[in-house]
Write an enzyme that holds these catalytic residues in place. Structure first.
Site, PDB file in Angstrom:
ATOM      1  N   TYR A 108       0.841  -1.192   0.000  1.00 26.40           N
ATOM      2  CA  TYR A 108       0.000   0.000   0.000  1.00 26.40           C
ATOM      3  C   TYR A 108       0.878   1.246   0.000  1.00 26.40           C
ATOM      4  O   TYR A 108       0.583   2.222  -0.704  1.00 26.40           O
ATOM      5  CB  TYR A 108      -0.927   0.006   1.223  1.00 26.40           C
ATOM      6  CG  TYR A 108      -1.896  -1.156   1.250  1.00 26.40           C
ATOM      7  CD1 TYR A 108      -2.953  -1.228   0.345  1.00 26.40           C
ATOM      8  CD2 TYR A 108      -1.772  -2.173   2.190  1.00 26.40           C
ATOM      9  CE1 TYR A 108      -3.847  -2.284   0.367  1.00 26.40           C
ATOM     10  CE2 TYR A 108      -2.658  -3.239   2.218  1.00 26.40           C
ATOM     11  CZ  TYR A 108      -3.688  -3.290   1.309  1.00 26.40           C
ATOM     12  OH  TYR A 108      -4.567  -4.345   1.329  1.00 26.40           O
ATOM     13  N   ASN A 131     -12.854  -1.258  -4.701  1.00 26.88           N
ATOM     14  CA  ASN A 131     -12.582  -1.545  -6.102  1.00 26.88           C
ATOM     15  C   ASN A 131     -13.752  -2.296  -6.741  1.00 26.88           C
ATOM     16  O   ASN A 131     -14.030  -3.428  -6.380  1.00 26.88           O
ATOM     17  CB  ASN A 131     -11.303  -2.391  -6.188  1.00 26.88           C
ATOM     18  CG  ASN A 131     -10.989  -2.876  -7.575  1.00 26.88           C
ATOM     19  OD1 ASN A 131     -11.560  -2.420  -8.566  1.00 26.88           O
ATOM     20  ND2 ASN A 131     -10.073  -3.823  -7.654  1.00 26.88           N
ATOM     21  N   CYS A 139      -6.432  -5.538  -7.220  1.00 26.41           N
ATOM     22  CA  CYS A 139      -6.174  -5.112  -5.847  1.00 26.41           C
ATOM     23  C   CYS A 139      -5.540  -6.232  -5.025  1.00 26.41           C
ATOM     24  O   CYS A 139      -4.880  -5.963  -4.018  1.00 26.41           O
ATOM     25  CB  CYS A 139      -7.457  -4.604  -5.195  1.00 26.41           C
ATOM     26  SG  CYS A 139      -8.847  -5.724  -5.323  1.00 26.41           S
ATOM     27  N   HIS A 140      -5.697  -7.475  -5.470  1.00 30.42           N
ATOM     28  CA  HIS A 140      -5.079  -8.595  -4.754  1.00 30.42           C
ATOM     29  C   HIS A 140      -3.555  -8.536  -4.833  1.00 30.42           C
ATOM     30  O   HIS A 140      -2.885  -9.171  -4.033  1.00 30.42           O
ATOM     31  CB  HIS A 140      -5.601  -9.935  -5.279  1.00 30.42           C
ATOM     32  CG  HIS A 140      -5.247 -10.223  -6.701  1.00 30.42           C
ATOM     33  ND1 HIS A 140      -5.920  -9.629  -7.759  1.00 30.42           N
ATOM     34  CD2 HIS A 140      -4.303 -11.025  -7.246  1.00 30.42           C
ATOM     35  CE1 HIS A 140      -5.387 -10.078  -8.896  1.00 30.42           C
ATOM     36  NE2 HIS A 140      -4.415 -10.933  -8.606  1.00 30.42           N
ATOM     37  N   GLU A 168      -1.148 -16.975  -9.400  1.00 28.33           N
ATOM     38  CA  GLU A 168      -0.234 -16.187 -10.231  1.00 28.33           C
ATOM     39  C   GLU A 168       1.232 -16.480  -9.934  1.00 28.33           C
ATOM     40  O   GLU A 168       2.112 -15.895 -10.554  1.00 28.33           O
ATOM     41  CB  GLU A 168      -0.490 -14.696 -10.026  1.00 28.33           C
ATOM     42  CG  GLU A 168      -1.829 -14.233 -10.526  1.00 28.33           C
ATOM     43  CD  GLU A 168      -2.041 -12.740 -10.359  1.00 28.33           C
ATOM     44  OE1 GLU A 168      -1.134 -12.021  -9.889  1.00 28.33           O
ATOM     45  OE2 GLU A 168      -3.143 -12.284 -10.713  1.00 28.33           O
TER      46      GLU A 168
END
Length: 182
Positions: A108, A131, A139-140, A168
């Site tokens: 952040y 979001n 946002c993850h 991912e």
């Protein structure tokens, strides 16, 4: 702009939802515990939007989101989003988040610094918590300091966030071990 339609679609993490306008995605809903829960949350965000057959650009977006949630690397940055009603600061946060490639993360605080507002880490977290486009606005991929997961407003909270990062093969600081962080 009021969405013209919406639909639910299956992914590797559950049933997602999407609403669209004439030429852009109005919102994406990550899975709730049930398909009906996903539909209800989508309706809370957009009202009673009619379910329907998605237009071609939405079908393509759905296919790409499904592939992303199965591990295909796709940043989705070219998908058109309807930002009407999204506050300017949130838009700026979402632009930075969209630039984070699959498998990479920022904190952040790093997002705040990229915005030129180094003291705004909490405001960044609040913007990401609202979001309406996850995972198109990923946002993850934004974590708390020290590699901690931080919050996540989707069903399952931080567990869902970490699952998406695991799909991912995300790394924190360029090294494996993201999921061992305190």
């Amino acid at each position: 702009m009021t969405p013209l339609g919406c639909c639910l679609f299956d992914t590797a993490i559950g049933a997602c939802g999407m609403a669209w306008t004439r030429d852009a995605i109005a919102g994406v809903q990550l899975p709730e515990a049930t398909r009906e829960g996903t539909r209800r949350r989508l309706c809370r965000a957009f009202g009673e939007v009619p379910q329907g057959e998605p237009p071609a650009f939405v079908q393509q977006a759905i296919s790409r989101i499904q592939a992303l949630l199965q591990g295909t690397r796709d940043d989705l940055v070219d998908l058109p989003l309807d930002f009407s009603g999204v506050p300017e600061f949130h838009r700026r946060v979402y632009e930075v988040a969209r630039a984070i490639p699959p498998g990479e993360v920022l904190t952040y605080g790093e997002v705040a610094r990229r915005l030129g507002e180094p003291g705004a880490a909490r405001a960044v977290g609040q913007a990401l918590g609202r979001n309406p486009f996850a995972p198109v606005v990923p946002c993850h991929r934004v974590l708390a300091a020290g590699g901690r997961s931080g919050g996540f407003s989707a069903e399952g909270g931080a567990d869902t966030k970490l699952k998406m990062l695991e799909i991912e093969a995300a790394r924190f600081g360029g090294t494996p071990g993201l999921f061992d962080a305190p």
